[in-house]
Enzyme design. Structure first.
Site, PDB file in Angstrom:
ATOM      1  N   GLY A  45     -69.604 -13.746 -30.119  1.00 32.78           N
ATOM      2  CA  GLY A  45     -69.637 -15.066 -30.747  1.00 32.78           C
ATOM      3  C   GLY A  45     -68.973 -15.095 -32.100  1.00 32.78           C
ATOM      4  O   GLY A  45     -68.113 -14.280 -32.423  1.00 32.78           O
TER       5      GLY A  45
ATOM      6  N   LEU B  37     -68.946 -16.347 -22.646  1.00 33.09           N
ATOM      7  CA  LEU B  37     -68.346 -16.152 -23.963  1.00 33.09           C
ATOM      8  C   LEU B  37     -68.209 -14.670 -24.285  1.00 33.09           C
ATOM      9  O   LEU B  37     -69.197 -13.933 -24.308  1.00 33.09           O
ATOM     10  CB  LEU B  37     -69.196 -16.848 -25.035  1.00 33.09           C
ATOM     11  CG  LEU B  37     -68.693 -16.722 -26.479  1.00 33.09           C
ATOM     12  CD1 LEU B  37     -67.332 -17.403 -26.640  1.00 33.09           C
ATOM     13  CD2 LEU B  37     -69.708 -17.323 -27.453  1.00 33.09           C
ATOM     14  N   ASP B  38     -66.970 -14.222 -24.514  1.00 28.52           N
ATOM     15  CA  ASP B  38     -66.662 -12.830 -24.885  1.00 28.52           C
ATOM     16  C   ASP B  38     -67.205 -11.835 -23.854  1.00 28.52           C
ATOM     17  O   ASP B  38     -67.494 -10.686 -24.190  1.00 28.52           O
ATOM     18  CB  ASP B  38     -67.217 -12.495 -26.277  1.00 28.52           C
ATOM     19  CG  ASP B  38     -66.615 -13.372 -27.363  1.00 28.52           C
ATOM     20  OD1 ASP B  38     -65.423 -13.722 -27.249  1.00 28.52           O
ATOM     21  OD2 ASP B  38     -67.331 -13.716 -28.322  1.00 28.52           O
ATOM     22  N   GLY B  39     -67.317 -12.267 -22.601  1.00 25.56           N
ATOM     23  CA  GLY B  39     -67.910 -11.418 -21.578  1.00 25.56           C
ATOM     24  C   GLY B  39     -66.976 -11.031 -20.456  1.00 25.56           C
ATOM     25  O   GLY B  39     -67.408 -10.444 -19.463  1.00 25.56           O
TER      26      GLY B  39
END
Length: 299
Positions: A216, A242-244
């Site tokens: 994040g 998110l960012d995964g």
């Protein structure tokens, strides 16, 4: 070394006219390498590089990257693809063939921070990114003059909370059918599924932390508050999480209690630019295979 033209394009080297790369993933089993090699030999191709990896010889997945030369490739590529369908069906393969003379087309998305964009343009100018940079898209006008000095189109599309949906539609209209890869070079906006889906595994982001740590916003501030001794950066394919998404490349550098948030950011900029450039280069060179939420990278 060949130098790029002033239109965002890399020149085609003579050997590339007859060279192609094949990427394959399939359930592991005996005979895969032999079948691929035999097929290419029977069609008159010469293998110049071959890499393979198996997750587990008994019931795992098998991954393969083959680079080969074939005379008159342009005239024979359609027949080659059609004929390989039969081999692929016998092993339940997912596969593709990419001609090196068909340079991948990139769109680079950027906000105000320019270090990752500058690194990509430097490497492209030096001939290290063998691709065509078709455009730069930004929610700020700041880098227009710099980007256009390379002969690359610059599209300024402002984004606000109230106009985000309309702005993304404009972005889609600009890139649709014109680019093969989108690079988020510190583009400080969360992209929606409408942009992710058509570019599945073709949308690369640089996150300024060593994921999965500090997902994040404001990861350097999170790292400082946690008192970490190592900071890093992660290049990954973008998914709805998110960012995964699948991680392509990461790197780290040691820091100390003397480094405040601004110093962490300064140190981190170097890591970010290097990590993103590596990931983009590997994608351009067809070195990445995605399986579930992981990558196999032949580098």
């Amino acid at each position: 070394m060949d130098t790029p033209t002033k239109t965002g394009r890399q020149p085609v080297k003579p050997y590339e006219n007859n060279r192609a790369r094949m990427l394959i993933s399939c359930p592991d089993g005996p005979g895969i390498v032999a079948a691929v090699s035999r097929f290419l030999h029977e069609h008159g191709a010469n293998i110049v590089q071959s890499d393979q990896y198996t997750m587990n010889p008994e019931g795992g997945m098998f991954f393969m990257r083959v680079e080969f030369d074939l005379e008159a490739l342009d005239d024979r590529i359609l027949d080659l693809r059609t004929d390989f369908d039969e081999v692929a069906a016998g092993f339940s393969m997912q596969w593709n063939i990419h001609q090196l003379s068909r340079k991948k087309k990139l769109a680079i998305f950027v906000s105000k921070e320019d270090h990752c964009l500058v690194e990509l343009l430097w490497q492209w100018q030096a001939g290290d990114l063998d691709a065509e940079i078709s455009m730069v898209v930004s929610n700020h006008p700041d880098m227009r003059e710099y980007v256009e000095s390379f002969g690359i189109p610059y599209h300024h599309i402002p984004v606000t909370p109230s106009t985000k949906r309309e702005a993304e539609q404009q972005q889609l209209d600009i890139v649709n059918g014109k680019v093969d890869l989108i690079v988020l070079a510190r583009y400080m906006q969360i992209v929606s599924p409408a942009l992710i889906e058509p570019y599945r595994n073709r949308l690369i982001n640089i996150h300024h932390s060593f994921l999965p740590a500090f997902v994040g916003g404001k990861p350097y501030a999170q790292a400082y508050d946690r008192g970490v001794k190592i900071i890093g950066a992660t290049a990954h394919y973008v998914t709805e999480e998110l960012d995964g998404g699948p991680i392509i490349e990461q790197d780290v550098q040691r820091v100390s209690h003397r480094d405040d948030v601004s110093e962490l950011k300064r140190i981190g900029r170097t890591i970010e630019r290097v990590v993103l450039a590596r990931a983009v280069k590997w994608h351009i060179e067809d070195r990445i295979l995605v399986h579930q939420n992981k990558t196999v990278v032949f580098n």
